[in-house]
Design an enzyme around this catalytic site. Structure first.
Site, short mmCIF file in Angstrom:
data_model
loop_
_atom_site.label_atom_id
_atom_site.label_comp_id
_atom_site.label_asym_id
_atom_site.label_seq_id
_atom_site.Cartn_x
_atom_site.Cartn_y
_atom_site.Cartn_z
N LYS A 209 -75.28 1.44 -0.50
CA LYS A 209 -74.67 0.19 -0.09
C LYS A 209 -73.15 0.30 0.06
CE LYS A 209 -73.83 -3.96 0.87
NZ LYS A 209 -74.36 -5.25 0.65
N CYS A 265 -67.66 -9.22 1.19
CA CYS A 265 -68.22 -7.88 0.89
C CYS A 265 -67.25 -6.74 1.12
CB CYS A 265 -69.47 -7.65 1.72
SG CYS A 265 -70.82 -8.71 1.21
C1 UDX Z 1 -70.82 -6.80 5.87
C2 UDX Z 1 -71.75 -5.67 6.33
O1 UDX Z 1 -71.75 -5.60 7.76
C3 UDX Z 1 -73.16 -5.92 5.83
O2 UDX Z 1 -74.01 -4.85 6.20
C4 UDX Z 1 -73.10 -6.06 4.30
O3 UDX Z 1 -74.39 -6.35 3.80
C5 UDX Z 1 -72.13 -7.16 3.89
O4 UDX Z 1 -70.85 -6.89 4.45
P1 UDX Z 1 -70.35 -9.30 6.66
O5 UDX Z 1 -69.40 -9.42 5.51
O6 UDX Z 1 -71.29 -10.42 6.95
O7 UDX Z 1 -71.27 -8.00 6.48
O8 UDX Z 1 -69.43 -9.09 7.94
P2 UDX Z 1 -69.27 -8.02 9.12
O9 UDX Z 1 -69.98 -8.48 10.32
O10 UDX Z 1 -69.53 -6.65 8.65
O11 UDX Z 1 -67.70 -8.20 9.40
C6 UDX Z 1 -66.76 -7.93 8.36
C7 UDX Z 1 -65.36 -8.18 8.82
O12 UDX Z 1 -64.93 -7.17 9.73
C8 UDX Z 1 -65.11 -9.52 9.53
O13 UDX Z 1 -63.92 -10.09 9.03
C9 UDX Z 1 -64.97 -9.12 10.99
O14 UDX Z 1 -64.16 -10.02 11.68
C10 UDX Z 1 -64.33 -7.75 10.86
N1 UDX Z 1 -64.58 -6.86 12.00
C11 UDX Z 1 -65.83 -6.46 12.31
C12 UDX Z 1 -63.50 -6.39 12.76
O15 UDX Z 1 -62.34 -6.73 12.51
N2 UDX Z 1 -63.75 -5.53 13.81
C13 UDX Z 1 -65.00 -5.12 14.12
O16 UDX Z 1 -65.15 -4.33 15.07
C14 UDX Z 1 -66.07 -5.61 13.35
#
Ligand code: UDX
Length: 440
Positions: A209, A265
């Site tokens: 994880k 996360c």
């Molecule tokens: C994440 C993981 O993707 C997931 O597998 C885990 O279980 C929990 O943490 P989540 O927190 O829902 O999920 O968000 P995610 O979609 O991963 O985005 C995280 C952050 O990264 C957001 O703030 C998003 O805006 C940012 N992000 C994402 C970017 O800045 N650029 C990207 O290309 C993708």
């Protein structure tokens, strides 16, 4: 567990637990969701979701109506269950980078008096490696009739149901064949879809994880580092990302440059991972994550730098409009939201800051009472000296820049997510900035 239809309990009914409980019920299991937060339990019992997640409120109502899904704050109800999923939070400690395990320890201790012979505790929360082994050693004394497995969860907010019912993979950390067999039975409908199944030992399951989240954080900070170089060299990071993303070894996902990652996360998981590695004597191996964290936080400062360059060093006289408060679109979660961090820093520097978000205003208000909140985009940007686009909701991409220009005092927009159509905004008369793109 010879019978084919085990009863499940889900301990902790936050984001992960509420989703898991509703999804397991939809697979036909009898599920009881247990949480110490009585208000949350009352809400869930009425079929109301305490947070926003597309599709989950409908699923919750259907599953409650089916009679399979119930919620309670009474731990003794767990006595009915054969399998107990632990879904409580593991937030960052207030005084260090490490994870706070109080809720996990509390949940397992509360279960101990109610564990049937042969029951299985299945940890889903993200924990520092070694936690499962420690819990198992304690259970050997307090509840030797029970077993423990670790089954990390990879769900993304905004895609919670899909990620639970159609995951890319299922990972189970077990210490014996029986525990694996029980979990294969529980997840049989998902296995039937061809979901890859990975059996691991307990530490590997825990590590999968945090390794996955570290990799994702690294990808985002990598492209944000490239954005910094593009800015310095006059390049365009969006074109660069597209070009490298066609190499399947790199892939085009998670290469969206902007103000970086936030949420409940990624930030806390990479920090807790560093703290744990240090305890294990492997500090150097994860030293790079410190840089990943620093690049991520620097993206926020770069936006503030752009604002100061456009207005003046003294922000006191200006009104700044912020579009987006959630840490990402399709969520009302504002935990470690890069957008709100920027908004709050600009406010602290004296600017008057008005924030809009389609879903996250209520949560944002609780955390940042000093900011002003607007119910519509029009209200948010009216009379503003500068507009910041910080969470890429579809609603913002669909805005017509020509309609908005007469509302603002100064038509300047900074796209902190590289999600708006630059040509369209420029054609409508706006001065347009984006992270990692030269303005030539
Ligand atoms: C994440 C993981 O993707 C997931 O597998 C885990 O279980 C929990 O943490 P989540 O927190 O829902 O999920 O968000 P995610 O979609 O991963 O985005 C995280 C952050 O990264 C957001 O703030 C998003 O805006 C940012 N992000 C994402 C970017 O800045 N650029 C990207 O290309 C993708």
């Amino acid at each position: 567990m010879s019978h084919m239809n085990p009863v499940l309990s889900v301990i902790g009914t936050g984001y992960l637990g509420a989703t898991h409980a509703a999804c397991m019920s939809s697979l036909g299991f009898t599920v009881v969701g247990i949480d110490t937060d009585k208000e949350k339990i009352a809400q869930l019992s009425r079929g109301e979701l305490p947070f926003y997640e597309p599709g989950l409120d409908e699923l919750l109502k259907v599953e409650i109506a089916s009679g399979r899904l119930t919620f309670t704050s009474d731990f003794s109800t767990a006595a009915q269950a054969d399998i107990h999923f632990i879904c409580v939070g593991t937030p960052q400690k207030a005084d260090s980078l490490a994870a706070d395990l109080t809720y996990i320890e509390g949940a397992v201790a509360a279960l101990v008096p109610y564990l049937k012979p042969g029951s299985l505790i299945v940890g889903k929360s993200t924990v520092p490696v070694g936690t499962a082994k420690k819990l198992l050693d304690q259970l050997a004394i307090t509840a030797p009739q029970a077993d423990l497995a670790w089954n990390p969860e990879f769900l993304r907010e905004g895609f919670a149901i899909e990620d639970t019912l159609r995951p890319n993979r299922l990972v189970v950390g077990v210490t014996n064949d029986r525990a694996e067999e029980i979990l294969r039975e529980v997840y049989a409908p998902l296995l039937a879809l061809g979901t890859p199944w990975i059996r691991a030992d307990l530490p590997t399951a825990e590590l999968v994880k945090v390794a996955a989240n570290s990799f994702l954080a690294t990808k985002i900070s990598f492209i944000n580092a490239m954005a910094e170089v593009c800015e310095a060299a006059g390049g365009d990071v969006t074109v660069l990302a597209q070009a490298i993303g066609y190499d399947p070894r790199i892939g085009n996902k998670f290469l969206q440059a902007g103000i970086g990652f936030g949420g409940g996360c990624l930030p806390k998981d990479i920090r807790a991972f560093m703290a744990r590695a240090e305890e294990l004597g492997a500090r150097q191996a994860l030293e790079f994550l410190r840089e990943i964290d620093a690049i991520n936080l620097r993206a926020r400062q770069r936006v503030i730098g752009l604002v100061r360059a456009e207005l003046t060093q003294d922000l006191g006289a200006y009104k700044i409009a912020v579009l987006g408060a959630a840490f990402k679109p399709d969520s009302d979660d504002v935990r470690d939201s890069p957008s709100l961090d920027i908004a709050a820093q600009l406010r602290a520097a004296g600017a008057s800051v008005t924030v809009h978000d389609p879903k996250a205003i209520v949560n944002a208000k609780k955390r940042f009472p000093d900011l002003t909140f607007a119910a519509s985009v029009t209200e948010c940007i009216s009379g503003s000296d500068l507009v910041l686009h910080l969470t890429e909701w579809r609603e913002y991409r669909d805005l017509n820049p020509a309609d908005l220009i007469s509302l603002v005092k100064n038509p300047i927009i900074i796209d902190g997510r590289n999600a708006l159509n630059r040509d369209r905004w420029i054609a409508a008369g706006w001065k347009f900035h984006a992270l990692g793109r030269s303005n030539a």
